[in-house]
Design an enzyme around this catalytic site. Sequence first.
Site, PDB file in Angstrom:
ATOM      1  N   ASP A  21       0.996  -1.170   0.036  1.00 15.35           N
ATOM      2  CA  ASP A  21      -0.007  -0.065  -0.038  1.00 15.35           C
ATOM      3  C   ASP A  21       0.840   1.396   0.020  1.00 15.35           C
ATOM      4  O   ASP A  21       1.916   1.205   0.717  1.00 15.35           O
ATOM      5  CB  ASP A  21      -0.921   0.025   1.357  1.00 15.35           C
ATOM      6  CG  ASP A  21      -2.202   0.779   1.082  1.00 15.35           C
ATOM      7  OD1 ASP A  21      -2.288   1.280  -0.041  1.00 15.35           O
ATOM      8  OD2 ASP A  21      -2.724   1.174   2.216  1.00 15.35           O
ATOM      9  N   GLY A  22       0.156   2.432  -0.376  1.00 16.63           N
ATOM     10  CA  GLY A  22       1.013   3.750  -0.458  1.00 16.63           C
ATOM     11  C   GLY A  22       1.704   4.065  -1.807  1.00 16.63           C
ATOM     12  O   GLY A  22       1.967   5.294  -1.962  1.00 16.63           O
ATOM     13  N   ASN A  69     -11.088  -2.538  -5.697  1.00 16.34           N
ATOM     14  CA  ASN A  69     -10.198  -1.406  -6.347  1.00 16.34           C
ATOM     15  C   ASN A  69     -11.075  -1.160  -7.687  1.00 16.34           C
ATOM     16  O   ASN A  69     -10.677  -0.225  -8.350  1.00 16.34           O
ATOM     17  CB  ASN A  69      -8.819  -2.064  -6.645  1.00 16.34           C
ATOM     18  CG  ASN A  69      -8.098  -1.711  -5.435  1.00 16.34           C
ATOM     19  OD1 ASN A  69      -6.824  -2.687  -5.225  1.00 16.34           O
ATOM     20  ND2 ASN A  69      -8.146  -0.726  -4.592  1.00 16.34           N
ATOM     21  N   SER A 193      -8.371  -4.945   4.891  1.00 22.47           N
ATOM     22  CA  SER A 193      -9.025  -4.364   3.332  1.00 22.47           C
ATOM     23  C   SER A 193      -9.375  -5.761   2.491  1.00 22.47           C
ATOM     24  O   SER A 193      -8.932  -5.818   1.393  1.00 22.47           O
ATOM     25  CB  SER A 193      -8.210  -3.603   2.474  1.00 22.47           C
ATOM     26  OG  SER A 193      -7.900  -2.384   3.295  1.00 22.47           O
TER      27      SER A 193
HETATM   28  C1  IPE Z   1      -5.547  -2.646  -0.498  1.00 25.44           C
HETATM   29  O1  IPE Z   1      -4.998  -1.441  -0.433  1.00 25.44           O
HETATM   30  C2  IPE Z   1      -5.557  -3.017  -1.874  1.00 25.44           C
HETATM   31  C3  IPE Z   1      -4.129  -3.358  -2.558  1.00 25.44           C
HETATM   32  C4  IPE Z   1      -2.872  -2.991  -1.659  1.00 25.44           C
HETATM   33  C5  IPE Z   1      -4.144  -3.842  -3.612  1.00 25.44           C
HETATM   34  P1  IPE Z   1      -6.286  -0.178  -0.582  1.00 25.44           P
HETATM   35  O2  IPE Z   1      -5.517   1.084  -0.736  1.00 25.44           O
HETATM   36  O3  IPE Z   1      -7.233  -0.569  -2.001  1.00 25.44           O
HETATM   37  O4  IPE Z   1      -7.119  -0.421   0.680  1.00 25.44           O
HETATM   38  P2  IPE Z   1      -7.950   0.735   1.345  1.00 25.44           P
HETATM   39  O5  IPE Z   1      -8.896   1.205   0.483  1.00 25.44           O
HETATM   40  O6  IPE Z   1      -7.163   1.793   2.036  1.00 25.44           O
HETATM   41  O7  IPE Z   1      -8.518   0.003   2.488  1.00 25.44           O
HETATM   42  C1  IPE Z   2      -1.651   0.249  -3.402  1.00 27.63           C
HETATM   43  O1  IPE Z   2      -1.345   1.467  -3.471  1.00 27.63           O
HETATM   44  C2  IPE Z   2      -1.523  -0.605  -4.724  1.00 27.63           C
HETATM   45  C3  IPE Z   2      -2.770  -1.023  -5.327  1.00 27.63           C
HETATM   46  C4  IPE Z   2      -3.908  -0.711  -5.002  1.00 27.63           C
HETATM   47  C5  IPE Z   2      -2.413  -1.579  -6.489  1.00 27.63           C
HETATM   48  P1  IPE Z   2      -2.391   2.733  -3.343  1.00 27.63           P
HETATM   49  O2  IPE Z   2      -3.003   3.026  -4.833  1.00 27.63           O
HETATM   50  O3  IPE Z   2      -3.673   2.158  -2.517  1.00 27.63           O
HETATM   51  O4  IPE Z   2      -1.751   3.862  -2.835  1.00 27.63           O
HETATM   52  P2  IPE Z   2      -2.414   4.808  -1.879  1.00 27.63           P
HETATM   53  O5  IPE Z   2      -3.060   4.175  -0.622  1.00 27.63           O
HETATM   54  O6  IPE Z   2      -3.665   5.735  -2.465  1.00 27.63           O
HETATM   55  O7  IPE Z   2      -1.420   5.819  -1.176  1.00 27.63           O
HETATM   56 MG    MG Z   3      -4.073   2.537  -0.535  1.00 30.17          MG
END
Ligand code: IPE
Ligand code: IPE
Ligand code: MG
Length: 239
Positions: A21-22, A69, A193
């Site tokens: 994440d991030g 997502n 999540s």
């Molecule tokens: C979880 O991250 C999914 C992945 C890392 C692929 P999200 O960024 O989608 O989760 P939430 O929305 O913060 O719970």
């Molecule tokens: C997680 O990073 C990666 C995927 C969902 C593929 P994010 O896209 O959720 O990044 P943040 O949480 O918005 O920073």
């Molecule tokens: Mg995220």
Amino acid sequence: MDIEKIKNDPRMPKHIGLIIDGNGRWAKKRGLIRSIGHRYGFDNLQDQIEFIQDLGIKNLSIYCFSNENWNRPKDEVDYLMQLFDEMLDKYKKEYMDRDIRINISGNMDDKRIPENVRKKAKEIMELTKHKTGFILNPCINYGGRQEILRAVNEILESGEKDIGITKFERHLYTADMLPLDFIIRTSGECRLSNFLPWQSTYSEFYFPKKHWPAFTKKDIIKALKVFMSRNRRFGAIKG
Ligand code: IPE
Ligand code: IPE
Ligand code: MG
């Protein structure tokens, strides 16, 4: 860092789950668009997968794209699908010699996923199904509650009776994988999540602040040390 010492430590986890994440916030902080964050994130993933395998860890699950997502803007989803397409090509080219079985968790029949990605995903699972050195489990179009319902429906259809935990687990995507010991979620969010809820009942959790694209091998080692300092009791009395 003493990699050899860590490698031979009997307390090492056998199965790690990574919630990468991030990516978006990492990019935003640098004045870049979110998709660039995904690009760096997936490049970083490649390095970390190989490092984790070389540490002697047997199984790795990675949360790449959740069922939820799909709620993101279309251009971001399209970019992620393009990255998965590239990722699968790379795995096919580079991981055949690394004794890696690719076991993708998630609905690969979903027509929202581009046809080439669905095709490549199925192909690579078939091609690597006899490999035994390491199981890589990219969770794409994955949701934990959906996985449990899928298992229930399979069982209902088959008419199987006397379902206990072991039999039930045969119907999960992770049927051939070891128990999930350790979950690392980067970026400071402290939630699953919908990631592997069944499998994580006795996992240890670790929530480092760093965003995924900035997460290094050194951070992996640090995480492993945290894991090895935990006292896992499984309901019994130990230590
Ligand atoms: C979880 O991250 C999914 C992945 C890392 C692929 P999200 O960024 O989608 O989760 P939430 O929305 O913060 O719970
Ligand atoms: C997680 O990073 C990666 C995927 C969902 C593929 P994010 O896209 O959720 O990044 P943040 O949480 O918005 O920073
Ligand atoms: Mg995220």
